[in-house]
Design a protein around this motif. Sequence first.
Motif, short mmCIF file in Angstrom:
data_model
loop_
_atom_site.label_atom_id
_atom_site.label_comp_id
_atom_site.label_asym_id
_atom_site.label_seq_id
_atom_site.Cartn_x
_atom_site.Cartn_y
_atom_site.Cartn_z
N TRP A 161 95.38 38.36 45.97
CA TRP A 161 96.35 37.26 46.10
C TRP A 161 97.66 37.58 45.41
CZ3 TRP A 161 92.47 32.89 44.39
CH2 TRP A 161 91.50 32.73 45.41
N LEU B 26 98.65 31.74 44.65
CA LEU B 26 98.92 31.25 46.01
C LEU B 26 99.91 30.10 46.03
CD1 LEU B 26 95.32 31.36 47.57
CD2 LEU B 26 97.19 33.02 47.83
N SER C 163 95.33 28.73 53.43
CA SER C 163 93.87 28.72 53.40
C SER C 163 93.31 29.98 54.06
CB SER C 163 93.33 27.48 54.11
OG SER C 163 93.66 26.31 53.41
N GLN D 124 93.60 32.64 51.58
CA GLN D 124 92.64 32.44 50.50
C GLN D 124 91.23 32.90 50.88
OE1 GLN D 124 92.13 28.31 49.38
NE2 GLN D 124 91.64 28.86 47.25
N HIS D 125 90.87 32.72 52.15
CA HIS D 125 89.51 33.02 52.58
C HIS D 125 89.34 34.42 53.18
CE1 HIS D 125 89.36 28.53 52.51
NE2 HIS D 125 88.17 28.79 51.97
N TRP E 193 95.85 24.55 44.40
CA TRP E 193 95.95 25.96 44.74
C TRP E 193 95.95 26.83 43.49
CZ3 TRP E 193 95.33 26.99 49.70
CH2 TRP E 193 95.71 26.05 50.66
N SER F 51 90.41 37.43 45.52
CA SER F 51 91.29 36.81 44.52
C SER F 51 92.19 37.84 43.85
CB SER F 51 90.45 36.07 43.47
OG SER F 51 89.53 36.96 42.86
#
Length: 389
Positions: free
Chosen positions: A162, A129, A151, A154-155, A125, A159
């Motif tokens: 985050w 995250l 996940s 993340q998707h 990771w 970025s």
Amino acid sequence: MRVRRFVGDNVSETMGKVKRELGSDAVILQTREFNDGGFFGLFGKKKVEITAAIEEAPVIAQKTPTSNFGHEAEAVKPPLPRQVLDTKEQSQDLQAEIKSMRLLLEQMNKQMKERTDLKEEKSDWPSALQRWVDHLRGRGISESLVKRLVSHVQHTLSSEEWADDAKVYARLETNVCQLCGQIGLIQPGIEKPRIVALIGPTGVGKTTTIGKLAAGFSIVDKRRVALITADTYRVAAVEQLKTFGEIIGVPVEVVMTPSGLSEALQLHSDKELIFIDTAGRSPHHELHMSELRSFLDEAQPDFTMLVMSASTQSADQYRIYKRFEDLTTHLIFTKLDETGSAGSILNLIGQTTLPTAYLTNGQNVPDDIEAATPQRLARYIIGEEMPHA
């Protein structure tokens, strides 16, 4: 263990004798109704017999005397008392406890191995995250669900986002709400009373929870409510519910048999809600489960709510759920204020299609109970605080 037999004209009178003689910690071993006098058992006066027991204070061992030769003298053992109680059922309870302890030790070993594996496993990771991964693991959420939740973050976030705790939290909350979408609350009956039974293992707070529900519907919502307790195994629980009923002005019936339960339901057929408090049952004890089924078969409740403590380990929660599954229509999670890993309830919710009804987070009646909305569930599961950087 001291065992006594008590006889009275009704349940209340006989229970009173038990409490006066043996105290509130007495355990009810057997209850029965019989006809006293008459001809061949007919036309006699109905009596109630209760067999109860209380654990004796343990005997403190005396220090072994020393002989003149410097060796310990042989201790004189007092003669054992004659057994007057059939210990077959107690032996079953002991075997069940040993089995439960063995399962607990196996689970502890499994958890220790999982934690070791997690430490040894190299994290894939991103650092921004990884904080959330550690946070969700600490909340007691299973590894597969942690991976699924993070996940998704993340998707669906960039970025750069985050590192924005508020955005990550909101995305996690939305995802958890979707997983907790099944809820179901009690609605009072219209033409006939709505019957609600609470079931579950010992020590999860069924009696306190049923008191909160009764107080909320009778005092706050002004509904006609009655309470029935079939928990005659614990004298203190019966007295607690009777006292509470007097305070809030709700009738309380004590029943010992399925036929007695049927009579109590008929007596309060004019009510909008009838709550039934059952005795805590060991999921490993077949006799206890059989007794519970007989009461539920007689009551035919509209809601049968399995009460489980959020402080119970995740694997044990699942074992309890599977044992009571065929009797259950809804879930209630208690003691959310007593654990820092309430996220474990998501593990169970994710493995069932049963709706969650209520959550309890303290001892105050009727305040510390709330509807299990997806938003409230998500806050308990994820926690209110952000993870540390």
